[in-house]
Design an enzyme around this catalytic site. Structure first.
Site, PDB file in Angstrom:
ATOM      1  N   ASP A 227       0.799  -1.228   0.000  1.00 45.91           N
ATOM      2  CA  ASP A 227       0.000   0.000   0.000  1.00 45.91           C
ATOM      3  C   ASP A 227       0.828   1.271   0.000  1.00 45.91           C
ATOM      4  O   ASP A 227       2.052   1.222  -0.116  1.00 45.91           O
ATOM      5  CB  ASP A 227      -1.087   0.041   1.070  1.00 45.91           C
ATOM      6  CG  ASP A 227      -0.817  -0.794   2.279  1.00 45.91           C
ATOM      7  OD1 ASP A 227      -1.706  -1.528   2.698  1.00 45.91           O
ATOM      8  OD2 ASP A 227       0.306  -0.710   2.795  1.00 45.91           O
TER       9      ASP A 227
ATOM     10  N   MET B 124      -2.353   9.037  12.156  1.00 45.37           N
ATOM     11  CA  MET B 124      -3.507   9.437  11.335  1.00 45.37           C
ATOM     12  C   MET B 124      -4.251  10.631  11.947  1.00 45.37           C
ATOM     13  O   MET B 124      -5.477  10.728  11.833  1.00 45.37           O
ATOM     14  CB  MET B 124      -4.479   8.252  11.164  1.00 45.37           C
ATOM     15  CG  MET B 124      -3.852   7.070  10.451  1.00 45.37           C
ATOM     16  SD  MET B 124      -4.934   5.630  10.366  1.00 45.37           S
ATOM     17  CE  MET B 124      -4.811   4.995  12.031  1.00 45.37           C
TER      18      MET B 124
ATOM     19  N   LYS C  47      -4.469   3.674  -1.624  1.00 46.88           N
ATOM     20  CA  LYS C  47      -5.273   4.784  -2.140  1.00 46.88           C
ATOM     21  C   LYS C  47      -4.677   5.333  -3.433  1.00 46.88           C
ATOM     22  O   LYS C  47      -3.477   5.411  -3.583  1.00 46.88           O
ATOM     23  CB  LYS C  47      -5.311   5.920  -1.106  1.00 46.88           C
ATOM     24  CG  LYS C  47      -6.221   5.594   0.033  1.00 46.88           C
ATOM     25  CD  LYS C  47      -6.317   6.770   0.982  1.00 46.88           C
ATOM     26  CE  LYS C  47      -7.083   6.336   2.222  1.00 46.88           C
ATOM     27  NZ  LYS C  47      -6.764   7.114   3.391  1.00 46.88           N
TER      28      LYS C  47
HETATM   29  N1  SAH Z   1       1.421   0.245  10.258  1.00 44.93           N
HETATM   30  C1  SAH Z   1       1.945   1.586  10.216  1.00 44.93           C
HETATM   31  C2  SAH Z   1       0.891   2.627  10.562  1.00 44.93           C
HETATM   32  C3  SAH Z   1      -0.272   2.686   9.585  1.00 44.93           C
HETATM   33  S1  SAH Z   1      -1.404   3.985   9.962  1.00 44.93           S
HETATM   34  C4  SAH Z   1       3.127   1.674  11.185  1.00 44.93           C
HETATM   35  O1  SAH Z   1       3.337   0.784  12.004  1.00 44.93           O
HETATM   36  O2  SAH Z   1       3.890   2.652  11.088  1.00 44.93           O
HETATM   37  C5  SAH Z   1      -0.806   5.291   8.966  1.00 44.93           C
HETATM   38  C6  SAH Z   1      -0.198   6.395   9.811  1.00 44.93           C
HETATM   39  O3  SAH Z   1       1.126   6.055  10.198  1.00 44.93           O
HETATM   40  C7  SAH Z   1      -0.051   7.717   9.102  1.00 44.93           C
HETATM   41  O4  SAH Z   1      -1.246   8.454   9.133  1.00 44.93           O
HETATM   42  C8  SAH Z   1       1.016   8.390   9.943  1.00 44.93           C
HETATM   43  O5  SAH Z   1       0.480   8.909  11.144  1.00 44.93           O
HETATM   44  C9  SAH Z   1       1.901   7.229  10.309  1.00 44.93           C
HETATM   45  N2  SAH Z   1       3.095   7.072   9.441  1.00 44.93           N
HETATM   46  C10 SAH Z   1       3.457   5.988   8.752  1.00 44.93           C
HETATM   47  N3  SAH Z   1       4.649   6.163   8.135  1.00 44.93           N
HETATM   48  C11 SAH Z   1       5.062   7.408   8.450  1.00 44.93           C
HETATM   49  C12 SAH Z   1       6.218   8.195   8.163  1.00 44.93           C
HETATM   50  N4  SAH Z   1       7.220   7.743   7.407  1.00 44.93           N
HETATM   51  N5  SAH Z   1       6.295   9.431   8.684  1.00 44.93           N
HETATM   52  C13 SAH Z   1       5.326   9.921   9.455  1.00 44.93           C
HETATM   53  N6  SAH Z   1       4.203   9.233   9.765  1.00 44.93           N
HETATM   54  C14 SAH Z   1       4.075   7.994   9.289  1.00 44.93           C
END
Ligand code: SAH
Length: 250
Positions: free
Chosen positions: A34, A165, A56
């Protein structure tokens, strides 16, 4: 019958992929990934590996979860190694649990490969320790998605609050947290595009955020708590961006 691997792709920097995830990606017959998965990480797959984007598109919704589940099932009947690659860790707001339950029910073998979650990697890469002796002995990770009903009062006493998020909803979150008893003076950081060459930090306070929220671009992790000041202090001395950039040029 093949096997499905629910793999954490880490927060962005391809070097933050685990060695296990790297090996499985190299061997994969098909990868479903994704939006938050770094393109760099996909380069580790074989040239003949089928790469399918299920995230998306141009503001449109991602493939419905049910369709992703059925694709995984279908591929597991045809291929030996099916990889479901997600940003961060597959079980941190990644819907990996739903895929696991569905596939188990269908009798498909599943292996989970944990990943470095942005919930911790984003603050870390901005020099913000989520715990710190004498300052923070607890942290919580919570969704700030506008469609989720969160009881913010439950987080009034957690030392460090990490919100994923939450960008869209940031002003409301700040108001709710102040109403729940958190100090409006409390520092807040947003870490945008953490661990990538485009990483950027935005510092503010709960009170300021509740009144006039600063611009923040996505994806970003929001951090609330005293420890935010540690990162701000280090970053104000400005040594970090070179080191991040160097890492990417190397
Ligand atoms: N499974 C993922 C989270 C998915 S939810 C994890 O463990 O990181 C998606 C959210 O993750 C985004 O809205 C943001 O808040 C955060 N996110 C994921 N990658 C990011 C990055 N490189 N920098 C900042 N926020 C990030």
């Amino acid at each position: 019958m093949g096997k499905v691997y629910l793999v954490g792709g880490g927060p962005g920097d391809p070097e933050l992929l685990t060695i296990k995830a790297y090996r499985i990606l190299k061997e994969a017959d098909v990868v479903l990934y994704d939006a938050l998965v770094s393109r760099e990480v996909l380069k580790f797959t074989r040239p003949d590996c089928l790469r399918i984007y299920v995230g998306k598109r141009d503001g449109k919704h991602s493939l419905p979860q049910e369709e992703i589940n059925h694709l995984l099932l279908k591929f597991s009947k045809v291929y030996e190694k099916v990889v479901r690659l997600k940003g961060g860790d597959p079980f941190v707001f990644g819907r990996g649990g739903e895929e696991l339950l569905f596939l188990r029910e269908k009798g498909v073998e599943v292996e989970v490969v944990p990943g470095v979650t942005s919930a911790v990697a984003a603050p870390s890469s901005a020099f913000i320790p989520v715990t710190q002796r004498g300052m923070a002995s607890s942290f919580a990770v919570v969704t700030g998605h506008p469609n989720r009903d969160v009881d913010w009062s439950a987080f009034s006493k957690v030392d460090t609050l990490v919100i994923l998020m939450g960008v869209k909803n940031r002003q409301r979150i700040a108001r709710e947290l102040i109403r729940a008893g958190r100090d409006p003076e409390e520092p807040v950081a947003f870490i945008e595009k953490a661990t990538t060459p485009d990483q950027r930090e935005v510092f503010t306070t709960l009170g300021e955020l509740a009144q006039s929220p600063p611009e923040v671009s996505t994806p970003a992790v929001m951090v609330v708590g005293k420890v935010v000041d540690l990162g701000r202090e280090v970053l104000s001395h400005g040594q970090h961006r070179e080191s991040l950039q160097e890492a990417h040029q190397a």
